[in-house]
Design an enzyme around this catalytic site. Structure first.
Site, mmCIF file in Angstrom:
data_model
loop_
_atom_site.group_PDB
_atom_site.id
_atom_site.type_symbol
_atom_site.label_atom_id
_atom_site.label_comp_id
_atom_site.label_asym_id
_atom_site.label_seq_id
_atom_site.Cartn_x
_atom_site.Cartn_y
_atom_site.Cartn_z
ATOM 1 N N GLU A 23 0.850 -1.196 0.000
ATOM 2 C CA GLU A 23 0.000 0.000 0.000
ATOM 3 C C GLU A 23 0.881 1.240 0.000
ATOM 4 O OE1 GLU A 23 -3.582 0.721 2.733
ATOM 5 O OE2 GLU A 23 -2.119 2.180 3.466
ATOM 6 N N LYS B 57 7.700 3.813 2.403
ATOM 7 C CA LYS B 57 9.123 3.651 2.734
ATOM 8 C C LYS B 57 9.709 2.519 1.885
ATOM 9 C CE LYS B 57 9.235 5.406 7.438
ATOM 10 N NZ LYS B 57 7.973 5.513 8.127
#
Ligand code: FAD
Length: 290
Positions: free
Chosen positions: A17, A272
């Site tokens: 996601e 990230k």
């Protein structure tokens, strides 16, 4: 690719996601992070949607970049709580024009000052699912909550509503994050008993920031096993150690989930790339990706 066909080909999937930028000035940095994550070649990537509609245009744009630029099927989140039928139709037009074939149909959280009793086009995600089915051309996913949705009086009631939502045209479900796999196994058993047979993807959050996590958990009602609480306590002031421990904990959760036959793991990457890469590398053999 329509995601409803994915689990006909694969036993277990890995997906990530991402979230879109909140303002123009963040667009390039978000795009850069998302493209690095897409290069890990997950089975698909989802892109979140601001319930108030603030990042709506970016959701479609980031999803388009993931799919057209990197060949990774995109799943665009769409919420309905602050919308009306005309606006939802426009959003679906935009997604279709961007080549997106998959939508995660959500109600969204109530914005501040929102009156839930006021008349409106959409009360529950199920109403949105029905409209997307009528619009046509999309594979539809929806959210589910292994520990029950915070607003619901009981897990049994929540499951009844989930069955209604699935029956209105949902192809697959993605869970809210959880940190104790037994919560998912219990949920999967009860969902099966309730006649829910679509693939359920386990939403996994590698925790890399203890303070942020404490805030998120208080909103979502997710319970923390003691084993994980100890990790947060021990490493909360050492960001690098926290990140490493968070990735390892998530990877261990995922090994256990795959061993127990879960159909997919959906990783909340918080944009990230190093976290997504840590997971993809640790689990490449487990997930049969190399
Ligand atoms: P629903 O399925 O409508 O359920 C909401 C509540 O209503 C539940 O308590 C349910 O039991 C109850 N209910 C349903 N039907 C009935 C009925 N007929 N009668 C009475 N009660 C009923 N939010 C965002 O803003 N943007 C995002 O991109 C986003 N992505 C998410 C992704 C995932 C995987 C998850 C798990 C959540 C996401 N959310 C997102 C948060 C989500 O919008 C909230 O959790 C919201 O509170 C509920 O959305 P839902 O689609 O599950 O709602």
């Amino acid at each position: 690719m329509k995601l409803r066909d994915l689990w006909k080909e694969k036993d277990v999937t890995l997906s990530f996601e991402a979230f879109p930028p909140k303002k123009d000035s963040d667009f390039d940095s978000v795009r850069f992070a998302v493209e690095q994550i897409a290069e890990l070649k997950p089975d698909f990537m989802s892109v979140t949607y601001g319930a108030g509609g603030g990042t709506a245009a970016y959701t479609a744009e980031i999803a388009r970049i993931v799919q057209a630029g990197h060949g990774v099927p995109a799943l665009a989140h769409l919420t309905c709580v602050s919308s009306d039928r005309g606006r939802i139709r426009q959003e679906l037009d935009i997604l279709r024009q961007a080549g997106i074939e998959n939508v995660l149909a959500l109600r969204g959280d109530y914005p501040e000052g929102y009156d839930p009793t006021a008349p409106r086009d959409y009360r529950y995600a199920r109403d949105l699912v029905e409209d997307i089915v009528a619009y046509g051309g999309f594979s539809i996913g929806a959210a589910c909550y292994p520990e029950g949705h915070v607003e619901c009086a009981s897990q049994a009631e929540d499951l009844r509503h989930l069955r209604e939502k699935v029956d209105s045209g949902v192809d697959f479900l993605v869970t809210q994050m959880f940190f104790d796999n037994s919560a998912l196994y219990s949920f999967l058993y009860r969902a099966h008993q309730a006649g829910i047979t679509v693939p359920v993807l386990a939403g996994i959050m590698p925790v890399t920031n203890a303070a942020q996590m404490t805030r998120i958990l208080s909103l979502s009602g997710t319970t923390l096993p003691n084993r994980f609480r100890m990790i947060l306590d021990k490493f909360r002031d050492r960001p690098d150690a926290m990140k490493q421990a968070g990735i390892v904990y998530a990877a261990q959760q995922m090994v256990d989930l795959v061993a127990n036959g879960v159909r997919g793991v959906h990783v909340y990457t918080m944009n990230k790339p190093d976290v997504a890469a840590g997971i993809a590398e640790n689990l490449s053999k487990v997930l049969g990706r190399t």
